[in-house]
Design a protein around this motif. Sequence first.
Motif, PDB file in Angstrom:
ATOM      1  N   TRP A   7       0.893  -1.243   0.087  1.00  0.00           N
ATOM      2  CA  TRP A   7      -0.038  -0.103  -0.004  1.00  0.00           C
ATOM      3  C   TRP A   7       0.749   1.401  -0.091  1.00  0.00           C
ATOM      4  N   SER A   8       1.952   1.155   0.548  1.00  0.00           N
ATOM      5  CA  SER A   8       2.801   2.484   0.736  1.00  0.00           C
ATOM      6  C   SER A   8       3.422   2.675  -0.767  1.00  0.00           C
ATOM      7  N   ARG A   9       3.780   1.534  -1.290  1.00  0.00           N
ATOM      8  CA  ARG A   9       4.420   1.755  -2.510  1.00  0.00           C
ATOM      9  C   ARG A   9       3.376   2.019  -3.575  1.00  0.00           C
ATOM     10  N   LEU A  10       2.154   1.602  -3.574  1.00  0.00           N
ATOM     11  CA  LEU A  10       0.918   2.126  -4.394  1.00  0.00           C
ATOM     12  C   LEU A  10       0.650   3.513  -4.313  1.00  0.00           C
ATOM     13  N   ASP A  11       0.821   4.065  -2.943  1.00  0.00           N
ATOM     14  CA  ASP A  11       0.444   5.423  -2.586  1.00  0.00           C
ATOM     15  C   ASP A  11       1.504   6.359  -3.167  1.00  0.00           C
ATOM     16  N   ASP A  12       2.962   5.892  -3.112  1.00  0.00           N
ATOM     17  CA  ASP A  12       3.871   6.645  -3.441  1.00  0.00           C
ATOM     18  C   ASP A  12       3.921   6.818  -5.121  1.00  0.00           C
ATOM     19  N   ARG A  13       3.649   5.815  -5.636  1.00  0.00           N
ATOM     20  CA  ARG A  13       3.595   5.574  -7.151  1.00  0.00           C
ATOM     21  C   ARG A  13       2.316   6.612  -7.879  1.00  0.00           C
ATOM     22  N   PHE A  14       1.311   6.107  -7.183  1.00  0.00           N
ATOM     23  CA  PHE A  14       0.111   6.539  -7.871  1.00  0.00           C
ATOM     24  C   PHE A  14      -0.805   7.933  -7.287  1.00  0.00           C
ATOM     25  N   SER A  16      -2.576   8.907  -3.303  1.00  0.00           N
ATOM     26  CA  SER A  16      -3.497   7.885  -2.496  1.00  0.00           C
ATOM     27  C   SER A  16      -4.720   7.710  -3.153  1.00  0.00           C
ATOM     28  N   MET A  17      -5.380   8.607  -3.921  1.00  0.00           N
ATOM     29  CA  MET A  17      -6.854   8.757  -4.541  1.00  0.00           C
ATOM     30  C   MET A  17      -6.625   7.717  -5.746  1.00  0.00           C
ATOM     31  N   ARG A  18      -5.598   7.985  -6.742  1.00  0.00           N
ATOM     32  CA  ARG A  18      -5.484   7.019  -7.578  1.00  0.00           C
ATOM     33  C   ARG A  18      -5.068   5.575  -7.393  1.00  0.00           C
ATOM     34  N   ALA A  19      -4.488   5.599  -6.221  1.00  0.00           N
ATOM     35  CA  ALA A  19      -3.891   4.229  -5.783  1.00  0.00           C
ATOM     36  C   ALA A  19      -5.349   3.403  -5.586  1.00  0.00           C
ATOM     37  N   GLN A  20      -6.229   3.819  -4.676  1.00  0.00           N
ATOM     38  CA  GLN A  20      -7.459   3.295  -4.516  1.00  0.00           C
ATOM     39  C   GLN A  20      -8.108   2.768  -5.835  1.00  0.00           C
ATOM     40  N   SER A  21      -8.118   3.661  -6.684  1.00  0.00           N
ATOM     41  CA  SER A  21      -8.686   3.253  -8.005  1.00  0.00           C
ATOM     42  C   SER A  21      -7.991   2.073  -8.835  1.00  0.00           C
ATOM     43  N   VAL A  22      -6.629   2.260  -8.758  1.00  0.00           N
ATOM     44  CA  VAL A  22      -5.903   1.197  -9.255  1.00  0.00           C
ATOM     45  C   VAL A  22      -6.102  -0.044  -8.667  1.00  0.00           C
ATOM     46  N   ARG A  34      -8.735 -10.239 -12.208  1.00  0.00           N
ATOM     47  CA  ARG A  34      -9.153  -9.728 -10.905  1.00  0.00           C
ATOM     48  C   ARG A  34      -8.561  -8.555 -10.545  1.00  0.00           C
ATOM     49  N   SER A  35      -9.140  -7.496  -9.719  1.00  0.00           N
ATOM     50  CA  SER A  35      -8.422  -6.408  -9.268  1.00  0.00           C
ATOM     51  C   SER A  35      -7.423  -6.845  -8.367  1.00  0.00           C
ATOM     52  N   ALA A  36      -6.658  -5.769  -8.038  1.00  0.00           N
ATOM     53  CA  ALA A  36      -5.503  -6.284  -7.162  1.00  0.00           C
ATOM     54  C   ALA A  36      -6.127  -6.620  -5.641  1.00  0.00           C
ATOM     55  N   VAL A  37      -6.962  -5.811  -5.269  1.00  0.00           N
ATOM     56  CA  VAL A  37      -7.639  -6.020  -4.029  1.00  0.00           C
ATOM     57  C   VAL A  37      -8.446  -7.508  -4.125  1.00  0.00           C
ATOM     58  N   LEU A  51       4.079  -6.668  -8.973  1.00  0.00           N
ATOM     59  CA  LEU A  51       4.584  -6.810 -10.291  1.00  0.00           C
ATOM     60  C   LEU A  51       3.577  -7.004 -11.399  1.00  0.00           C
ATOM     61  N   ALA A  52       2.080  -7.321 -11.069  1.00  0.00           N
ATOM     62  CA  ALA A  52       1.297  -7.142 -12.110  1.00  0.00           C
ATOM     63  C   ALA A  52       0.779  -5.730 -12.566  1.00  0.00           C
ATOM     64  N   ILE A  53       0.716  -4.827 -11.409  1.00  0.00           N
ATOM     65  CA  ILE A  53       0.410  -3.527 -11.472  1.00  0.00           C
ATOM     66  C   ILE A  53       1.519  -2.892 -12.282  1.00  0.00           C
TER      67      ILE A  53
END
Length: 64
Positions: A7-14, A16-22, A34-37, A51-53
């Motif tokens: 979650w930290s890497r996802l937030d850093d990369r995208f 926080s708002m876009r990370a939730q959508s991704v 499937r979605s990541a979740v 890695l898929a993301i």
Amino acid sequence: MRLQEFWSRLDDRFGSMRAQSVSRDHLFSDLGGRSAVEAIDAGIPVRKVWLAICEAYDVPPRER
């Protein structure tokens, strides 16, 4: 990779708002449609989900 790091890497990369959508809205063929979740909930290793993301969003190798 631990879930917290994911979650930290996802937030850093995208951001926080876009990370939730991704993580919830994008369906990844590498994760069986499937979605990541959904993939994490299904027991797919978090590292594989990350890695898929990275593959789908062309994340540079140094950030993977």
